[in-house]
Design an enzyme around this catalytic site. Structure first.
Site, PDB file in Angstrom:
ATOM      1  CG  HIS A  61       4.358  -0.501   2.681  1.00 24.80           C
ATOM      2  ND1 HIS A  61       3.321  -0.031   3.443  1.00 24.80           N
ATOM      3  CD2 HIS A  61       5.484  -0.298   3.412  1.00 24.80           C
ATOM      4  CE1 HIS A  61       3.788   0.449   4.585  1.00 24.80           C
ATOM      5  NE2 HIS A  61       5.097   0.303   4.583  1.00 24.80           N
ATOM      6  CD  GLU A  63      -0.365  -2.082   0.251  1.00 27.03           C
ATOM      7  OE1 GLU A  63       0.784  -2.515   0.513  1.00 27.03           O
ATOM      8  OE2 GLU A  63      -1.157  -1.709   1.137  1.00 27.03           O
ATOM      9  CB  CYS A  91      -0.548   2.254   5.576  1.00 29.71           C
ATOM     10  SG  CYS A  91       0.760   2.507   4.346  1.00 29.71           S
ATOM     11  CB  CYS A  94      -0.274   1.636   0.535  1.00 27.10           C
ATOM     12  SG  CYS A  94       1.332   0.924   1.004  1.00 27.10           S
TER      13      CYS A  94
END
Length: 157
Positions: A61, A63, A91, A94
């Site tokens: 992801h 992040e 999420c 993250c």
């Protein structure tokens, strides 16, 4: 939008623009268009976008990748002076990564109604049961961030 740290609204707007550029790059590559930047002392130290499709890595992801790069840049996993700017509310994974890195401030654009963990469904940034809390600024350039995602998924369907 309300700012809860030292950064001005203009700075947050500018940094979100960099995250949006990363998100656009992700979409061009067939990735879900999410971008992130990490800023320390006013300097952008990392910029990343989703790479799950390209790498086959479920943790790739924006992040997580940006925080990894920022930690390498800083020479430490403790990023308490860092601001993470991301186009979509993090999420749980993250948000947990920001927590583990002891990030000082998270700024996000569009709300994540499906998996948001910094205000929408959960709030790992402000859970007193955890040993670290951090500031959150929500809704920076939210319409632009949302439009990227809506357009991406509309084209895929």
């Amino acid at each position: 939008m309300t700012s809860t740290k030292f950064e001005s609204a203009d700075q947050l707007h500018e940094w979100m623009g960099l995250a949006l550029a990363e998100a656009e790059a992700a979409g061009t590559e067939g990735e879900v268009p999410i971008g992130a930047v990490v800023v320390v002392d006013g300097e952008v130290v990392s910029r990343r976008h989703n790479e799950r499709e390209a790498t086959g890595d479920p943790t790739a992801h924006a992040e997580v990748l940006a925080l990894r790069d920022a930690a390498t840049h800083a020479g430490t996993w403790r990023l308490s002076e860092a601001t993470l700017v991301v186009t979509l509310e993090p999420c749980p994974m993250c948000a947990g990564t920001a927590w583990a890195a002891r990030v000082g401030h998270v700024v996000w654009g569009a709300a994540n109604d499906d998996a948001g963990a910094m205000g929408s469904l959960y709030n790992l940034a402000a859970d007193p049961r955890l040993n670290h809390e951090h500031l959150v600024t929500a809704g920076v350039r939210a319409d632009e961030c949302s439009a990227l995602l809506v357009n991406f998924f509309t084209k895929r369907r």
